[in-house]
Design a protein around this motif. Structure first.
Motif, PDB file in Angstrom:
ATOM      1  N   GLY A  99       0.774  -1.234   0.000  1.00 56.11           N
ATOM      2  CA  GLY A  99       0.000   0.000   0.000  1.00 56.11           C
ATOM      3  C   GLY A  99       0.806   1.285   0.000  1.00 56.11           C
ATOM      4  O   GLY A  99       0.247   2.367   0.122  1.00 56.11           O
ATOM      5  N   LEU A 100       2.129   1.216  -0.128  1.00 51.06           N
ATOM      6  CA  LEU A 100       2.946   2.428  -0.168  1.00 51.06           C
ATOM      7  C   LEU A 100       2.867   3.075  -1.548  1.00 51.06           C
ATOM      8  O   LEU A 100       2.985   2.388  -2.561  1.00 51.06           O
ATOM      9  CB  LEU A 100       4.416   2.096   0.138  1.00 51.06           C
ATOM     10  CG  LEU A 100       4.729   1.613   1.543  1.00 51.06           C
ATOM     11  CD1 LEU A 100       6.171   1.136   1.623  1.00 51.06           C
ATOM     12  CD2 LEU A 100       4.478   2.696   2.542  1.00 51.06           C
ATOM     13  N   HIS A 101       2.661   4.388  -1.566  1.00 46.63           N
ATOM     14  CA  HIS A 101       2.621   5.143  -2.816  1.00 46.63           C
ATOM     15  C   HIS A 101       3.974   5.812  -3.018  1.00 46.63           C
ATOM     16  O   HIS A 101       4.584   6.281  -2.066  1.00 46.63           O
ATOM     17  CB  HIS A 101       1.548   6.242  -2.751  1.00 46.63           C
ATOM     18  CG  HIS A 101       0.161   5.706  -2.710  1.00 46.63           C
ATOM     19  ND1 HIS A 101      -0.749   5.990  -3.687  1.00 46.63           N
ATOM     20  CD2 HIS A 101      -0.476   4.898  -1.831  1.00 46.63           C
ATOM     21  CE1 HIS A 101      -1.893   5.389  -3.402  1.00 46.63           C
ATOM     22  NE2 HIS A 101      -1.748   4.725  -2.267  1.00 46.63           N
ATOM     23  N   GLY A 102       4.425   5.871  -4.260  1.00 45.12           N
ATOM     24  CA  GLY A 102       5.690   6.533  -4.526  1.00 45.12           C
ATOM     25  C   GLY A 102       5.973   6.643  -6.007  1.00 45.12           C
ATOM     26  O   GLY A 102       5.149   6.288  -6.852  1.00 45.12           O
ATOM     27  N   LYS A 103       7.163   7.144  -6.297  1.00 45.27           N
ATOM     28  CA  LYS A 103       7.620   7.306  -7.674  1.00 45.27           C
ATOM     29  C   LYS A 103       8.965   6.613  -7.791  1.00 45.27           C
ATOM     30  O   LYS A 103       9.805   6.715  -6.899  1.00 45.27           O
ATOM     31  CB  LYS A 103       7.759   8.796  -8.005  1.00 45.27           C
ATOM     32  CG  LYS A 103       8.028   9.037  -9.472  1.00 45.27           C
ATOM     33  CD  LYS A 103       8.231  10.471  -9.920  1.00 45.27           C
ATOM     34  CE  LYS A 103       7.799  11.570  -9.032  1.00 45.27           C
ATOM     35  NZ  LYS A 103       8.080  12.906  -9.590  1.00 45.27           N
ATOM     36  N   ILE A 104       9.187   5.922  -8.896  1.00 39.83           N
ATOM     37  CA  ILE A 104      10.437   5.197  -9.094  1.00 39.83           C
ATOM     38  C   ILE A 104      11.570   6.199  -9.319  1.00 39.83           C
ATOM     39  O   ILE A 104      11.491   7.044 -10.211  1.00 39.83           O
ATOM     40  CB  ILE A 104      10.336   4.221 -10.282  1.00 39.83           C
ATOM     41  CG1 ILE A 104       9.282   3.161  -9.972  1.00 39.83           C
ATOM     42  CG2 ILE A 104      11.685   3.587 -10.582  1.00 39.83           C
ATOM     43  CD1 ILE A 104       9.036   2.178 -11.083  1.00 39.83           C
ATOM     44  N   THR A 116       9.338   8.208  -1.740  1.00 34.48           N
ATOM     45  CA  THR A 116       8.069   8.489  -1.074  1.00 34.48           C
ATOM     46  C   THR A 116       8.168   9.859  -0.417  1.00 34.48           C
ATOM     47  O   THR A 116       9.211  10.503  -0.461  1.00 34.48           O
ATOM     48  CB  THR A 116       7.759   7.413  -0.008  1.00 34.48           C
ATOM     49  OG1 THR A 116       8.746   7.488   1.013  1.00 34.48           O
ATOM     50  CG2 THR A 116       7.742   6.026  -0.608  1.00 34.48           C
ATOM     51  N   MET A 117       7.099  10.278   0.222  1.00 33.03           N
ATOM     52  CA  MET A 117       7.108  11.580   0.883  1.00 33.03           C
ATOM     53  C   MET A 117       8.066  11.594   2.075  1.00 33.03           C
ATOM     54  O   MET A 117       8.531  12.645   2.481  1.00 33.03           O
ATOM     55  CB  MET A 117       5.704  11.955   1.340  1.00 33.03           C
ATOM     56  CG  MET A 117       4.775  12.234   0.168  1.00 33.03           C
ATOM     57  SD  MET A 117       3.144  12.759   0.685  1.00 33.03           S
ATOM     58  CE  MET A 117       3.478  14.458   1.063  1.00 33.03           C
ATOM     59  N   SER A 118       8.366  10.417   2.624  1.00 34.46           N
ATOM     60  CA  SER A 118       9.248  10.359   3.794  1.00 34.46           C
ATOM     61  C   SER A 118      10.688   9.991   3.444  1.00 34.46           C
ATOM     62  O   SER A 118      11.517   9.871   4.337  1.00 34.46           O
ATOM     63  CB  SER A 118       8.702   9.353   4.806  1.00 34.46           C
ATOM     64  OG  SER A 118       8.657   8.074   4.229  1.00 34.46           O
ATOM     65  N   GLY A 119      10.993   9.784   2.179  1.00 30.70           N
ATOM     66  CA  GLY A 119      12.356   9.444   1.782  1.00 30.70           C
ATOM     67  C   GLY A 119      12.369   8.385   0.695  1.00 30.70           C
ATOM     68  O   GLY A 119      11.365   8.125   0.049  1.00 30.70           O
ATOM     69  N   LYS A 120      13.536   7.764   0.538  1.00 31.06           N
ATOM     70  CA  LYS A 120      13.687   6.745  -0.494  1.00 31.06           C
ATOM     71  C   LYS A 120      13.746   5.360   0.140  1.00 31.06           C
ATOM     72  O   LYS A 120      14.356   5.184   1.195  1.00 31.06           O
ATOM     73  CB  LYS A 120      14.959   6.995  -1.310  1.00 31.06           C
ATOM     74  CG  LYS A 120      14.871   8.243  -2.160  1.00 31.06           C
ATOM     75  CD  LYS A 120      16.113   8.403  -3.017  1.00 31.06           C
ATOM     76  CE  LYS A 120      15.974   9.651  -3.880  1.00 31.06           C
ATOM     77  NZ  LYS A 120      17.133   9.823  -4.766  1.00 31.06           N
ATOM     78  N   LEU A 121      13.115   4.400  -0.516  1.00 31.56           N
ATOM     79  CA  LEU A 121      13.092   3.024  -0.047  1.00 31.56           C
ATOM     80  C   LEU A 121      13.552   2.102  -1.165  1.00 31.56           C
ATOM     81  O   LEU A 121      13.143   2.261  -2.315  1.00 31.56           O
ATOM     82  CB  LEU A 121      11.659   2.620   0.348  1.00 31.56           C
ATOM     83  CG  LEU A 121      10.980   3.449   1.417  1.00 31.56           C
ATOM     84  CD1 LEU A 121       9.506   3.106   1.482  1.00 31.56           C
ATOM     85  CD2 LEU A 121      11.638   3.196   2.753  1.00 31.56           C
ATOM     86  N   LYS A 122      14.389   1.127  -0.816  1.00 32.38           N
ATOM     87  CA  LYS A 122      14.832   0.132  -1.798  1.00 32.38           C
ATOM     88  C   LYS A 122      14.003  -1.126  -1.575  1.00 32.38           C
ATOM     89  O   LYS A 122      13.883  -1.598  -0.444  1.00 32.38           O
ATOM     90  CB  LYS A 122      16.316  -0.162  -1.618  1.00 32.38           C
ATOM     91  CG  LYS A 122      16.867  -1.111  -2.655  1.00 32.38           C
ATOM     92  CD  LYS A 122      18.366  -1.285  -2.479  1.00 32.38           C
ATOM     93  CE  LYS A 122      18.935  -2.149  -3.579  1.00 32.38           C
ATOM     94  NZ  LYS A 122      20.397  -2.250  -3.478  1.00 32.38           N
TER      95      LYS A 122
END
Length: 90
Positions: A50-55, A67-73
């Motif tokens: 359910g996490l929203h983000g941009k590649i 994401t709005m809180s940072g980058k996730l791998k």
């Protein structure tokens, strides 16, 4: 002839299981693989959790999602094909 009629129900059951369970599952796996390979930097996505983000970055099997809180791998397979497609239609 008697043995053939004995195995006919089992053969019919296998055919039904193949067309209603195995074949659609193979088609779905192929579609998901094509979706994972078609991802590109800048795509807006939703993960299966359910996490929203941009590649932000792409690698062979992983992706960095901004994401709005940072980058996730995360693994490419963690991206939901259905939810991301619905997001793209908006």
């Amino acid at each position: 002839m008697g043995q053939l009629t004995q195995f006919a129900p089992f053969l019919l059951m296998f055919v039904v299981i193949y067309f209603f369970m195995i074949r659609p599952q193979q088609k779905r796996a192929k579609a998901e693989k094509e979706f994972e390979n078609s991802l590109k930097v800048g795509d807006k996505i939703i993960t299966k959790s359910g996490l929203h983000g941009k590649i932000a970055e792409l690698a062979e099997t992983t992706v960095v999602v901004e994401t709005m809180s940072g980058k996730l791998k995360m693994e490419r397979s963690a991206i939901s094909m259905e939810m991301s497609a619905a997001l793209a239609k908006k």
